[in-house]
Scaffold this active site. Sequence first.
Site, short mmCIF file in Angstrom:
data_model
loop_
_atom_site.label_atom_id
_atom_site.label_comp_id
_atom_site.label_asym_id
_atom_site.label_seq_id
_atom_site.Cartn_x
_atom_site.Cartn_y
_atom_site.Cartn_z
N PRO A 11 8.92 3.79 -21.84
CG PRO A 11 10.22 5.70 -21.99
CD PRO A 11 8.81 5.23 -22.12
CG ASN A 12 14.24 2.63 -19.98
OD1 ASN A 12 15.00 2.00 -20.70
ND2 ASN A 12 14.21 3.94 -19.97
NE ARG A 19 13.98 1.65 -15.17
CZ ARG A 19 13.01 2.50 -15.41
NH1 ARG A 19 11.77 2.08 -15.59
NH2 ARG A 19 13.25 3.79 -15.49
CE1 TYR A 24 10.60 2.94 -11.32
CE2 TYR A 24 12.88 2.39 -11.84
CZ TYR A 24 11.84 3.30 -11.81
OH TYR A 24 12.04 4.58 -12.29
CG ASN A 75 4.31 3.73 -15.58
OD1 ASN A 75 4.92 4.79 -15.77
ND2 ASN A 75 4.76 2.79 -14.75
CB ALA A 78 11.72 8.87 -18.88
CD GLU A 99 0.53 10.69 -14.14
OE1 GLU A 99 -0.34 11.58 -13.96
OE2 GLU A 99 1.74 10.92 -14.17
CG HIS A 101 4.14 7.33 -12.19
ND1 HIS A 101 4.83 7.32 -13.38
CD2 HIS A 101 3.27 8.36 -12.26
CE1 HIS A 101 4.40 8.31 -14.13
NE2 HIS A 101 3.45 8.96 -13.47
NE ARG A 108 12.61 7.53 -8.38
CZ ARG A 108 12.66 6.87 -9.54
NH1 ARG A 108 11.54 6.45 -10.11
NH2 ARG A 108 13.82 6.63 -10.12
C1 DQA Z 1 8.06 5.53 -13.47
C2 DQA Z 1 8.67 6.80 -12.87
C3 DQA Z 1 9.40 7.60 -13.93
O1 DQA Z 1 9.98 8.76 -13.34
C4 DQA Z 1 10.50 6.77 -14.54
O2 DQA Z 1 11.13 7.49 -15.58
C5 DQA Z 1 10.03 5.44 -15.01
C6 DQA Z 1 9.10 4.70 -14.18
C7 DQA Z 1 7.41 4.63 -12.38
O3 DQA Z 1 6.61 3.78 -12.75
O4 DQA Z 1 7.73 4.78 -11.20
O5 DQA Z 1 10.49 4.93 -16.03
O6 DQA Z 1 7.05 5.91 -14.38
#
Ligand code: DQA
Length: 150
Positions: A11-12, A19, A24, A75, A78, A99, A101, A108
């Site tokens: 998501p997002n 964003r 990011y 990835n 959340a 995985e 990120h 964080r």
């Molecule tokens: C994320 C880190 C997560 O905590 C966050 O909710 C994201 C992006 C990252 O790529 O840094 O949506 O996965």
Amino acid sequence: MTKTVLVLNGPNLNLLGTREPEIYGSETLASIEEACRKRGEGLGLDVEFRQSNTEGELVDWVQEARDKHDALIVNAGAYTHTSVALLDALLATEIPKIEVHLSNINQREEFRHHSYVSKAADGMICGLGGFGYELALESLARTLGTLKEE
Ligand code: DQA
């Protein structure tokens, strides 16, 4: 023979570029996808890139990877920190999994320090922005034996 890697984004992540750019960066998901595709070509990997804001859809895609793909990059956004359903799907999927990120989740908020995905992933790359996906592909190429030089 070319192997296929499914890259799943949660998501997002569709909002990348606009964003929270201070966290990011300015890369978009499309530009990361393009870089992965190119890097994959050089590594003998066919890269399929997807994004969803829906937990169940991500679970369905992980299940699909059991039969259709040779490796996974995840990835989960959340859902990384909340989804037992995604963890169970990943545990049931016995292919190499990395995985990724963009941000360094350990620097964080406290709630981002725990990752369910990490319990199923072979390795984790965080804090290197979109380049982390390319590094994950390199590692998978080695694991899957598609590197031409080796
Ligand atoms: C994320 C880190 C997560 O905590 C966050 O909710 C994201 C992006 C990252 O790529 O840094 O949506 O996965």
